[in-house]
Motif scaffolding. Structure first.
Motif, PDB file in Angstrom:
ATOM      1  N   SER A  11       0.832  -1.205   0.000  1.00 35.27           N
ATOM      2  CA  SER A  11       0.000   0.000   0.000  1.00 35.27           C
ATOM      3  C   SER A  11       0.866   1.255   0.000  1.00 35.27           C
ATOM      4  O   SER A  11       0.576   2.225  -0.715  1.00 35.27           O
ATOM      5  N   LEU A  12       1.933   1.228   0.778  1.00 39.86           N
ATOM      6  CA  LEU A  12       2.828   2.384   0.857  1.00 39.86           C
ATOM      7  C   LEU A  12       3.464   2.681  -0.495  1.00 39.86           C
ATOM      8  O   LEU A  12       3.577   3.843  -0.904  1.00 39.86           O
ATOM      9  N   LEU A  13       3.870   1.631  -1.200  1.00 42.12           N
ATOM     10  CA  LEU A  13       4.555   1.801  -2.484  1.00 42.12           C
ATOM     11  C   LEU A  13       3.597   1.752  -3.669  1.00 42.12           C
ATOM     12  O   LEU A  13       4.033   1.752  -4.823  1.00 42.12           O
ATOM     13  N   LEU A  14       2.292   1.712  -3.365  1.00 45.32           N
ATOM     14  CA  LEU A  14       1.254   1.693  -4.401  1.00 45.32           C
ATOM     15  C   LEU A  14       1.478   0.547  -5.386  1.00 45.32           C
ATOM     16  O   LEU A  14       1.374   0.713  -6.615  1.00 45.32           O
ATOM     17  N   ALA A  15       1.808  -0.617  -4.847  1.00 53.04           N
ATOM     18  CA  ALA A  15       2.099  -1.785  -5.683  1.00 53.04           C
ATOM     19  C   ALA A  15       1.000  -2.832  -5.540  1.00 53.04           C
ATOM     20  O   ALA A  15       0.414  -2.997  -4.473  1.00 53.04           O
TER      21      ALA A  15
ATOM     22  N   ILE B  71       7.540   9.574   1.921  1.00 57.57           N
ATOM     23  CA  ILE B  71       7.467   8.638   0.800  1.00 57.57           C
ATOM     24  C   ILE B  71       6.409   9.144  -0.168  1.00 57.57           C
ATOM     25  O   ILE B  71       5.213   9.060   0.094  1.00 57.57           O
ATOM     26  N   ARG B  72       6.842   9.733  -1.275  1.00 62.07           N
ATOM     27  CA  ARG B  72       5.895  10.253  -2.263  1.00 62.07           C
ATOM     28  C   ARG B  72       5.175   9.109  -2.973  1.00 62.07           C
ATOM     29  O   ARG B  72       5.756   8.032  -3.126  1.00 62.07           O
TER      30      ARG B  72
ATOM     31  N   GLN C 260       2.754  11.707   4.362  1.00 65.25           N
ATOM     32  CA  GLN C 260       3.124  11.313   5.713  1.00 65.25           C
ATOM     33  C   GLN C 260       4.642  11.240   5.875  1.00 65.25           C
ATOM     34  O   GLN C 260       5.376  11.008   4.914  1.00 65.25           O
ATOM     35  N   ILE C 261       5.065  11.437   7.112  1.00 64.73           N
ATOM     36  CA  ILE C 261       6.482  11.315   7.448  1.00 64.73           C
ATOM     37  C   ILE C 261       6.703   9.924   8.039  1.00 64.73           C
ATOM     38  O   ILE C 261       5.985   9.506   8.953  1.00 64.73           O
ATOM     39  N   TYR C 262       7.690   9.212   7.505  1.00 64.58           N
ATOM     40  CA  TYR C 262       7.971   7.851   7.970  1.00 64.58           C
ATOM     41  C   TYR C 262       9.354   7.779   8.605  1.00 64.58           C
ATOM     42  O   TYR C 262      10.321   8.346   8.085  1.00 64.58           O
ATOM     43  N   ARG C 263       9.410   7.086   9.726  1.00 65.30           N
ATOM     44  CA  ARG C 263      10.703   6.742  10.317  1.00 65.30           C
ATOM     45  C   ARG C 263      11.086   5.383   9.756  1.00 65.30           C
ATOM     46  O   ARG C 263      10.376   4.389   9.956  1.00 65.30           O
ATOM     47  N   VAL C 264      12.200   5.348   9.042  1.00 67.55           N
ATOM     48  CA  VAL C 264      12.636   4.120   8.381  1.00 67.55           C
ATOM     49  C   VAL C 264      13.793   3.519   9.176  1.00 67.55           C
ATOM     50  O   VAL C 264      14.807   4.184   9.423  1.00 67.55           O
ATOM     51  N   HIS C 265      13.617   2.283   9.578  1.00 65.51           N
ATOM     52  CA  HIS C 265      14.617   1.569  10.375  1.00 65.51           C
ATOM     53  C   HIS C 265      15.040   0.330   9.585  1.00 65.51           C
ATOM     54  O   HIS C 265      14.212  -0.534   9.294  1.00 65.51           O
ATOM     55  N   VAL C 266      16.304   0.283   9.212  1.00 65.58           N
ATOM     56  CA  VAL C 266      16.820  -0.849   8.438  1.00 65.58           C
ATOM     57  C   VAL C 266      17.824  -1.613   9.292  1.00 65.58           C
ATOM     58  O   VAL C 266      18.780  -1.018   9.816  1.00 65.58           O
TER      59      VAL C 266
ATOM     60  N   THR D  22       3.969  10.838  11.423  1.00 72.56           N
ATOM     61  CA  THR D  22       3.412  12.143  11.045  1.00 72.56           C
ATOM     62  C   THR D  22       2.752  12.841  12.224  1.00 72.56           C
ATOM     63  O   THR D  22       3.008  14.025  12.483  1.00 72.56           O
ATOM     64  N   ASP D  23       1.888  12.119  12.942  1.00 70.87           N
ATOM     65  CA  ASP D  23       1.183  12.736  14.070  1.00 70.87           C
ATOM     66  C   ASP D  23       2.162  13.212  15.136  1.00 70.87           C
ATOM     67  O   ASP D  23       1.993  14.295  15.718  1.00 70.87           O
ATOM     68  N   ALA D  24       3.190  12.405  15.390  1.00 67.93           N
ATOM     69  CA  ALA D  24       4.180  12.785  16.407  1.00 67.93           C
ATOM     70  C   ALA D  24       4.926  14.051  15.996  1.00 67.93           C
ATOM     71  O   ALA D  24       5.163  14.942  16.818  1.00 67.93           O
ATOM     72  N   ARG D  25       5.290  14.135  14.709  1.00 69.56           N
ATOM     73  CA  ARG D  25       6.021  15.321  14.250  1.00 69.56           C
ATOM     74  C   ARG D  25       5.112  16.551  14.236  1.00 69.56           C
ATOM     75  O   ARG D  25       5.548  17.662  14.547  1.00 69.56           O
ATOM     76  N   ASN D  26       3.848  16.351  13.856  1.00 67.59           N
ATOM     77  CA  ASN D  26       2.904  17.471  13.901  1.00 67.59           C
ATOM     78  C   ASN D  26       2.712  17.954  15.330  1.00 67.59           C
ATOM     79  O   ASN D  26       2.609  19.157  15.586  1.00 67.59           O
TER      80      ASN D  26
END
Length: 250
Positions: free
Chosen positions: A23-27, A68-69, A73-79, A100-104
């Protein structure tokens, strides 16, 4: 909300992706498998692909925050690396957590603190000015003394209410500020602000004219917030009016 999770092999090809990742990557279902990230989307690959390759090379986890366009929304990416029992790297996992909500909230909290700091500074400046005037000899005049003490008392009460609002951080979380509506005499509010800013007006030898109709009706407003708006407006007028100038309030 379920985090998006993508698993990569040693060649940085996708071997597993959950529904949230699709869903995030619209795939479409299954489209991501056995492909590199840059093959299926252009937005995150500029940020995420280097992170994947870094983890596969160094074996150390990495973090970032990004949009992620085409999403906003703003995503925290952990690899993090996937390692065998021997310690050899066999792949990597990327987890995308929506912050996103946390940053807002952080942004709103910063704005709130900045606004309250400004609102606290104005009554403190006025109180200090009136106290200095009293100490300089105004206490000898009982009428002026009582008038100044009344203003100081009113400003102290306003400070107390501002501090209560500051402590009520739940008003930020609900994205609301506590508003206390009641009938307010606008003319009285303006005169009160003129009294509060009296030291600043006197310091620049300004002449202030307040022109209003005698039948000016009361309005429904939060008296403190209205007062702060008037303070900001008149304070700016004081700052930008030349010494010995005139300020007209209509």
């Amino acid at each position: 909300m379920i985090d998006a999770v993508i698993v990569f092999d040693l060649n940085a090809q996708i071997t597993l992706a959950n529904k949230a990742a699709e869903s995030l990557l619209l795939a479409r279902d299954g489209v991501l498998l056995n492909r590199h990230l840059e093959e299926v989307c252009s937005s995150p690959e500029r940020v995420i692909t280097p992170m994947i390759r870094e983890v596969l090379t160094t074996g150390k986890e990495v973090f970032t925050e990004t949009v992620i366009r085409p999403h906003t929304q703003i995503y925290r990416v952990h690899v993090v690396p996937i390692k065998e029992e021997s310690g050899e790297i066999e792949g990597a996992v990327a987890v995308f957590h929506d912050v996103t909500d946390a940053r807002n909230f952080d942004h709103m909290r910063s704005e709130f603190v900045g606004n309250v700091s400004h609102e606290l500074r104005t009554p403190l400046t006025s109180i200090k000015g009136f106290v200095e005037t009293l100490l300089d000899g105004a206490m000898e005049n009982s009428f002026i003394c009582r008038r100044f003490l009344s203003i100081i008392d009113a400003e102290t009460e306003r400070l107390n209410r501002l501090i209560e609002d500051l402590l009520t951080l739940s008003s930020i979380e609900s994205r609301e500020r506590i508003i206390r509506f009641k009938p307010v005499c606008l003319a009285h509010s303006v005169r009160s602000v003129m009294n509060i800013l009296g030291p600043q007006i006197s310091e620049k030898s300004l002449h202030v004219e307040f022109i209003y109709p005698s039948n000016l009706p009361r309005i429904q407003a939060d008296e403190d917030l209205l007062g702060q708006v008037l303070i900001n407006l008149i304070d700016n007028a004081i700052k930008y009016t030349p010494r010995n100038g005139t300020i007209v309030i209509r």
